[in-house]
Design an enzyme around this catalytic site. Structure first.
Site, mmCIF file in Angstrom:
data_model
loop_
_atom_site.group_PDB
_atom_site.id
_atom_site.type_symbol
_atom_site.label_atom_id
_atom_site.label_comp_id
_atom_site.label_asym_id
_atom_site.label_seq_id
_atom_site.Cartn_x
_atom_site.Cartn_y
_atom_site.Cartn_z
ATOM 1 N N ASN A 158 0.808 -1.229 0.000
ATOM 2 C CA ASN A 158 0.000 0.000 0.000
ATOM 3 C C ASN A 158 0.835 1.271 0.000
ATOM 4 O O ASN A 158 0.326 2.336 -0.319
ATOM 5 C CB ASN A 158 -0.953 0.002 1.200
ATOM 6 C CG ASN A 158 -0.295 -0.373 2.500
ATOM 7 O OD1 ASN A 158 0.399 -1.380 2.578
ATOM 8 N ND2 ASN A 158 -0.485 0.418 3.516
ATOM 9 N N SER A 212 -11.008 -5.611 -0.139
ATOM 10 C CA SER A 212 -11.734 -4.550 0.568
ATOM 11 C C SER A 212 -12.556 -3.734 -0.414
ATOM 12 O O SER A 212 -12.096 -3.440 -1.518
ATOM 13 C CB SER A 212 -10.727 -3.642 1.287
ATOM 14 O OG SER A 212 -11.389 -2.557 1.896
ATOM 15 N N CYS A 342 -3.516 4.730 7.958
ATOM 16 C CA CYS A 342 -3.553 4.358 9.369
ATOM 17 C C CYS A 342 -2.335 4.925 10.086
ATOM 18 O O CYS A 342 -2.408 5.395 11.206
ATOM 19 C CB CYS A 342 -3.532 2.850 9.532
ATOM 20 S SG CYS A 342 -4.740 2.071 8.508
HETATM 21 N N1 PLP Z 1 -4.534 -4.078 3.816
HETATM 22 C C1 PLP Z 1 -4.017 -3.126 3.042
HETATM 23 C C2 PLP Z 1 -2.871 -3.444 2.131
HETATM 24 C C3 PLP Z 1 -4.516 -1.822 3.096
HETATM 25 O O1 PLP Z 1 -3.990 -0.862 2.326
HETATM 26 C C4 PLP Z 1 -5.595 -1.550 3.980
HETATM 27 C C5 PLP Z 1 -6.117 -0.179 4.120
HETATM 28 O O2 PLP Z 1 -5.376 0.798 4.088
HETATM 29 C C6 PLP Z 1 -6.124 -2.602 4.750
HETATM 30 C C7 PLP Z 1 -5.567 -3.856 4.643
HETATM 31 C C8 PLP Z 1 -7.259 -2.377 5.686
HETATM 32 O O3 PLP Z 1 -8.457 -2.226 4.953
HETATM 33 P P1 PLP Z 1 -9.818 -1.799 5.660
HETATM 34 O O4 PLP Z 1 -9.789 -0.317 5.702
HETATM 35 O O5 PLP Z 1 -10.916 -2.329 4.768
HETATM 36 O O6 PLP Z 1 -9.837 -2.402 6.993
#
Ligand code: PLP
Length: 409
Positions: A158, A212, A342
């Site tokens: 990400n 997601s 986050c």
């Molecule tokens: N995994 C990855 C690679 C992400 O980029 C994100 C969100 O930033 C998530 C998991 C978490 O997703 P959610 O917001 O649906 O909990």
């Protein structure tokens, strides 16, 4: 008059597609039934749920009973990891299960693994990445052992957009299985990948895969976990009424799930065309930045590499502080990120850049810029112009970080 705004943070979240909104709307009003009810209201909800499950399953080459809808990708990652560890205890009596994860996983994987280490004594092994953000399947082979219950490596990162060699990882695990008879599950977090990469679970060779909704122009608060051969690999972590084939209890969010399935269909349908478009804009953005700010450096894989998501840019501005740049950009109406959404809640430098470069300086001075369906050429011109100006104003004239073509005194 509304001041100018340019959104370049599509990896954090995406707006809900207009046609997705339309398919959701009836389920927010007249079609409000509980999918568990036997009357007509319940049946309407239950058919919509079935249809959505079928759509998502078809898009990733999974079976109908292999899709578990959750409240987020975070929850899906928790279900995969905690569920696998729980199953290892209940089925195989393993007291110290081992989980292997990459060093650049999203917090929902990293923190879950850490929590399991604290709470249930699980052993966590970290698969390191190289300077471009790639794991090495040969290194994984060294970490696998008879206690390994799960390997979790994200499909695409990400922050730097590196696309991990999931097929090779699956092959390494298969080889280990054939040699030892031990069956570690392979989980991949495909949250950032789904919009841009083929996600057929059989081709990838994964047992568990997270997606997601809100990263693919669907509503927030919905995710899904693909679970191969559902009863074999994981135990539930949320118990109750037994929804989602007993793996995720709780009344299903029908409007959200319907929206998610519709968004997934659209994303898969326009994948190739959209990839080319955002890649062109992304490359243009970087060219413009580089032509004015010569010292700026790319983090992660080469822009021409198929090993990088087409919408991702992550740039190091030497001697800059990403949080200051981010605020200055935001003041000018430009939304970018200093890492994952986050992480921006904490002041800790990106664990991804730290894992790749081994130092905090790079992590402190880098911005993530991610492009999406709403991005236009005009936005690229305005945003690059603004960022170049901001960096120029913040940089010390005595440094080499000068704006080319401009005399700095
Ligand atoms: N995994 C990855 C690679 C992400 O980029 C994100 C969100 O930033 C998530 C998991 C978490 O997703 P959610 O917001 O649906 O909990």
């Amino acid at each position: 008059m509304r001041s100018m705004r340019i959104y370049l943070d599509y990896a954090a979240t995406t707006p809900v597609d207009e046609s997705v909104k339309k398919v959701m709307e009836p389920f927010l009003s007249g079609l409000f039934g509980n999918a568990g009810s036997l009357h007509v209201y319940g049946q309407e909800a239950s058919s919509a749920l079935d249809l959505s499950r079928e759509k998502v399953a078809n898009l990733i080459g999974a079976g109908f009973r292999e899709i578990i809808f959750t409240g987020s990708a975070t929850e899906a990652n928790n279900l995969a990891i905690r569920g696998a560890v729980k199953k290892a205890g209940s089925k195989h009596g393993l007291s110290k299960p081992k989980i292997i994860i990459s060093a650049i996983e999203h917090e929902s994987v990293l923190e879950t693994a850490r929590d399991l280490a604290r709470e249930s004594g699980a052993e966590i092994a970290i698969l390191q990445v190289d300077k471009e953000g790639f794991v090495n399947p040969n290194e994984l082979e060294k970490l696998l052992d008879k206690n390994t219950v799960l390997v979790s490596v994200m499909y695409a990162n990400n922050e730097v957009g590196s696309v991990e060699p999931i097929k090779e990882i699956a092959a390494a695990i298969k080889k280990f299985k054939n040699e030892t008879g031990v069956y570690p599950l392979l989980h991949t977090d495909a949250v950032q990948a789904f919009q841009y990469l083929p996600c057929n679970v059989a081709d990838l060779g994964v047992d568990l895969m997270t997606i997601s909704s809100h990263k693919i122009y669907g509503p927030k608060g919905v995710g899904a976990l693909y679970v191969k051969n559902i009863s074999a690999g994981i135990d539930p972590i949320i118990t109750g009424g037994g929804q989602e084939f007993g793996l995720r209890s709780g009344t299903e969010n029908i409007a959200g799930i319907v929206g998610f399935a519709s968004a997934a269909e659209i994303a898969a349908g326009i994948r190739e065309k959209e990839n080319e478009r955002v890649e062109r804009l992304r490359n243009l953005f970087y060219e413009k930045i580089k032509s004015s700010l010569r010292e700026a450096e790319l983090n992660g894989p080469n822009l021409s590499s198929p090993g990088r998501l087409p919408n991702n840019l992550n740039i190091y501005f030497p001697r800059s502080k990403a949080d200051e740049l981010l605020i200055a950009c935001s003041t000018q109406g430009i939304a970018v990120s200093a890492g994952s959404a986050c992480q921006s809640r904490s002041s800790a430098p990106s664990h991804v850049l730290r894992a790749m470069y081994g130092n905090d300086e790079r992590a402190i001075g880098s911005l993530r810029i991610t492009f999406g369906r709403g991005t236009t050429g005009k936005e690229i011109d305005t945003a690059t112009g603004t960022i170049i100006k901001i960096i120029g104003e913040k940089s010390n004239p005595s440094t080499r970080f000068a704006i080319s073509g401009q005399t700095r005194t």
